[in-house]
Design an enzyme around this catalytic site. Structure first.
Site, mmCIF file in Angstrom:
data_model
loop_
_atom_site.group_PDB
_atom_site.id
_atom_site.type_symbol
_atom_site.label_atom_id
_atom_site.label_comp_id
_atom_site.label_asym_id
_atom_site.label_seq_id
_atom_site.Cartn_x
_atom_site.Cartn_y
_atom_site.Cartn_z
ATOM 1 C CE LYS A 37 13.306 23.827 45.234
ATOM 2 N NZ LYS A 37 12.760 24.338 43.840
ATOM 3 C CE LYS B 281 12.193 19.879 45.096
ATOM 4 N NZ LYS B 281 12.037 20.904 43.920
HETATM 5 C C1 PBG Z 1 12.570 24.132 40.640
HETATM 6 C C2 PBG Z 1 12.068 22.793 41.019
HETATM 7 C C3 PBG Z 1 13.213 21.980 41.317
HETATM 8 C C4 PBG Z 1 12.491 20.563 41.602
HETATM 9 C C5 PBG Z 1 11.253 21.039 41.572
HETATM 10 N N1 PBG Z 1 11.051 22.365 41.244
HETATM 11 C C6 PBG Z 1 14.630 21.790 41.183
HETATM 12 C C7 PBG Z 1 15.507 23.032 41.914
HETATM 13 O O1 PBG Z 1 14.864 23.430 42.886
HETATM 14 O O2 PBG Z 1 16.762 22.938 41.575
HETATM 15 C C8 PBG Z 1 13.418 19.271 41.945
HETATM 16 C C9 PBG Z 1 12.254 18.101 41.867
HETATM 17 C C10 PBG Z 1 13.159 16.971 41.974
HETATM 18 O O3 PBG Z 1 14.428 16.930 42.128
HETATM 19 O O4 PBG Z 1 12.662 15.982 41.624
HETATM 20 N N2 PBG Z 1 11.571 24.548 39.498
#
Ligand code: PBG
Length: 338
Positions: free
Chosen positions: A208, A262
């Site tokens: 991520k 992601k």
């Molecule tokens: C963290 C989380 C995020 C997303 C999913 N889980 C945000 C981040 O890391 O700031 C982002 C998903 C999206 O942008 O659709 N709980």
């Protein structure tokens, strides 16, 4: 690995690849990458209250809903044949430790129960993280022990394990840790196994990245960090791509059942390498909020055709190797494909 070989092509005019594109039936015959609603996961944002259906302005068609609204939502998911939902909770009260997230009566626990009650067979995944629940908006417990305010990795592991356990107790079918803490998968696996939830899979947000594409999500989940950013735990987009493979390998060794990359669109190369390096490991792609919103915005202006671009985007993720697609287009795409 199959030996790379060149496809046979004698050259023009013997070979005319356009012959394969002339007849729509031949084009259909040759389609190799396919999208199916069963592979789509719909993200849902749940907050407390009754009859709440509050539009998320940066994500047209998406709402923060109260648990009582989930039954209708889940029914639609079932009718459309989607793979399932992933739940995000937005608590009434936030604190430094994100206490609502580990509370068996917390918002996401209520949401899980409501969803499972509405339809026991519909897959419910939960995002396991702290940024929506902490007053500082970071993905764990913070302190300044190192001389700088930072998320305390190992203290956070304890909390993450408790949160995942609480989700499993509430009925979550899969837990999905998204905080990019070292050891998070192992901590969760250990706790779940110890307390009777050895059957609950972990879908790890394994690779991520610290991405600008999460902007609209942070409005939706009210999870913007109140100071600093997440670059101390999420990956650097400029890091060697092999670092993503190390992240995935570590998570698999700790017991991850499904791994995720992601965001998806700007990281198709990462999806492809994970798929090639770990054949057979279920791979998910998160088609994140910013990827959705930018297409929506351009489509609203008439600059782009939403349906064509959305399906093309999802197809690209599928072609790169992702079997599971978390997408805000899940319902719409299922209708388009019907
Ligand atoms: C963290 C989380 C995020 C997303 C999913 N889980 C945000 C981040 O890391 O700031 C982002 C998903 C999206 O942008 O659709 N709980």
């Amino acid at each position: 690995m199959v030996e790379p070989s060149k496809p046979p092509s004698a050259g023009f005019p013997t070979t005319r690849l356009r012959r394969l594109r002339y007849n729509p039936a031949v084009r259909n015959l040759l389609q190799d990458t396919r999208l199916a609603p069963a592979n789509f996961i719909l993200p849902l944002f749940v907050r407390s209250g009754r009859n709440v259906r509050q539009a998320i302005s940066s994500m047209p068609g998406h709402f923060q809903i109260s648990p009582d609204q989930l039954a209708a939502e889940i029914e639609e998911v079932q009718t459309l044949g989607l793979g399932g939902v992933i739940l995000f909770g937005i608590p009434d009260a936030k604190d430094a430790m994100g206490s609502d997230s580990t509370n068996d009566q917390g918002i996401v626990q209520q949401a899980i129960a409501a969803a499972k009650k509405a339809s026991p067979q519909t897959l419910v995944i939960t995002d396991v993280c702290f940024c929506e629940y902490t007053d500082h908006g970071h993905c764990g417990a913070i302190n300044d022990r190192t001389g700088r305010t930072d998320v305390d990795n190992d203290a956070t592991l304890e909390l993450i394990a408790s949160q995942a356990l609480s989700h499993a107790r509430a009925g979550a079918d899969i837990v999905a840790p998204s905080g990019m803490m070292d050891g998070m998968v192992g901590a969760i696996r250990g706790r779940l196994d110890e307390l009777g939830f050895a059957h609950v899979p972990i879908m790890s947000y394994a690779a991520k990245y610290a991405s600008g594409f999460y902007g609209p999500f942070r409005e939706a989940a009210e999870s913007t960090p109140q100071f600093g950013d997440r670059r101390g735990y999420q990956m650097d987009p400029a890091a060697d791509a092999d670092q993503a493979l190390r992240e995935v390998e570590l998570d698999l060794n700790e017991g991850a059942d499904i791994v995720m990359v992601k965001p998806a669109l700007a990281y198709l190369d990462i999806l492809r390498s994970v798929h090639d390096r770990f054949p057979g490991v279920p791979l998910a792609a998160y088609n994140v909020s910013g990827e959705f919103s930018m297409v929506k915005a351009a489509a609203e202006r008439g600059w782009i055709d939403e349906r064509t671009v959305a399906l093309e985007t999802l197809l690209a993720m599928r072609r790169a190797g992702a079997g599971i697609l978390l997408t805000y287009w899940a319902k719409q795409a299922a209708r388009w494909l019907a």
